[in-house]
Write a protein that holds these residues in place. Sequence first.
Motif, short mmCIF file in Angstrom:
data_model
loop_
_atom_site.label_atom_id
_atom_site.label_comp_id
_atom_site.label_asym_id
_atom_site.label_seq_id
_atom_site.Cartn_x
_atom_site.Cartn_y
_atom_site.Cartn_z
N GLU A 1 0.83 -1.20 0.00
CA GLU A 1 0.00 0.00 0.00
C GLU A 1 0.87 1.26 0.00
O GLU A 1 0.56 2.24 -0.70
N ASP A 2 1.96 1.25 0.76
CA ASP A 2 2.89 2.38 0.75
C ASP A 2 3.47 2.57 -0.65
O ASP A 2 3.63 3.70 -1.13
N HIS A 3 3.82 1.47 -1.30
CA HIS A 3 4.39 1.54 -2.64
C HIS A 3 3.38 2.13 -3.63
O HIS A 3 3.73 2.97 -4.47
N ARG A 4 2.13 1.69 -3.52
CA ARG A 4 1.09 2.18 -4.42
C ARG A 4 0.87 3.69 -4.23
O ARG A 4 0.76 4.44 -5.22
N ARG A 5 0.85 4.15 -3.00
CA ARG A 5 0.63 5.57 -2.73
C ARG A 5 1.83 6.41 -3.18
O ARG A 5 1.67 7.53 -3.66
N ALA A 6 3.03 5.87 -3.02
CA ALA A 6 4.22 6.58 -3.49
C ALA A 6 4.18 6.74 -5.01
O ALA A 6 4.51 7.80 -5.55
N ALA A 7 3.80 5.68 -5.71
CA ALA A 7 3.72 5.75 -7.17
C ALA A 7 2.68 6.77 -7.61
O ALA A 7 2.91 7.52 -8.58
N ALA A 8 1.55 6.82 -6.92
CA ALA A 8 0.50 7.78 -7.27
C ALA A 8 0.97 9.21 -7.04
O ALA A 8 0.74 10.10 -7.88
N LEU A 9 1.64 9.46 -5.92
CA LEU A 9 2.15 10.80 -5.63
C LEU A 9 3.19 11.20 -6.67
O LEU A 9 3.18 12.33 -7.19
N ALA A 10 4.09 10.28 -7.00
CA ALA A 10 5.14 10.58 -7.99
C ALA A 10 4.54 10.91 -9.35
O ALA A 10 5.01 11.81 -10.05
N ALA A 11 3.48 10.20 -9.73
CA ALA A 11 2.85 10.45 -11.03
C ALA A 11 2.27 11.85 -11.11
O ALA A 11 2.36 12.51 -12.16
N VAL A 12 1.68 12.33 -10.03
CA VAL A 12 1.13 13.68 -10.02
C VAL A 12 2.24 14.72 -10.08
O VAL A 12 2.19 15.67 -10.87
#
Length: 337
Positions: A252-263
Amino acid sequence: MIDLRSDTVTKPSAAMRQAMANAEVGDDVLDGDPTVLRLERRVAELLGKERGLFFPTGTMANQAALWLLGERGTEVYCHEDSHIVNWEIAGTAGLIGLQPRLVGGAPVLEPEALREKLRPASPHAPRASLVCAENTHNGAGGMVTPLAKLQAIRAVADAAGLPLHLDGARLWNAAVATGTSLAAFAACAETVMVSFSKGLGAPVGAVLVGSATVMAKAWETRKRFGGGMRQSGILAAAALHGLEHNLPRLHEDHRRAAALAAVLATIADLRVVPPDTNIVMVDLPERHRAADVVARAKAAGVAISAWNASRIRVVLHGDIDDRAAADATARLQEVLR
């Protein structure tokens, strides 16, 4: 304040605190604490090693491994951006008497770069006694060294007759991100350190694993460094709780980091390092200073870190749910625009 400075800022959950309160304890220095022994056995089993030893911190465990595997007055090969080089206040020199030989190049240690850095034998040059790798690599933004590359690093070390220590403070994240078992990663090194105070959410603690012979000497080294603890089952209980309840949710941490990075990657002039795991590194345009951005982010209610003069670091962790991550992303997006 949404605190994204590090995954070390997590607070023990109510359930973790209860596990600590209920822990069976003994005197770990005199005859062993039962909960500590259970943790050591569990981690050794997960990593496929004969024995584990509980330490108060990952830094102490790393330094103990250097003491055990290195030889005073020789060199230890480390990546130039590794934690052991940059964030353990020169313990390799001050405590162990080892001279770091820095391997540069790519964001993480590369087998060919290590091979090229090895000194030819000479009576006038320092000898090497140890190689250290790091997985995931903190300075590279939580980048994973895949198993094949770590095996290649081990092969270079073997050819030079050098043991390998693995700083696996976030090895949990590497295993979750790649699907590679902890034991497969650990098989590449004589000793491996894993930490509980980062992604697993425990207040303190690390375990060093290795052979029974090496870990018997590690017990002496821990005592020498002042790391002998008494009723430390209270702390080990938190680590065991983290293994059971927090390790399964690291994705879940990995998924949220990827989403933040994409923005953030949509903002002009920024260079966002695509995250392998839970750490997002952002390089700012030359006209901006990281310290200024950190101050502006704090004013907007988000705590982040300045990694260097022009790079900021954002870390997702167990205290940040989807709502908090989305809120932090929106605030950082506005600050960085």
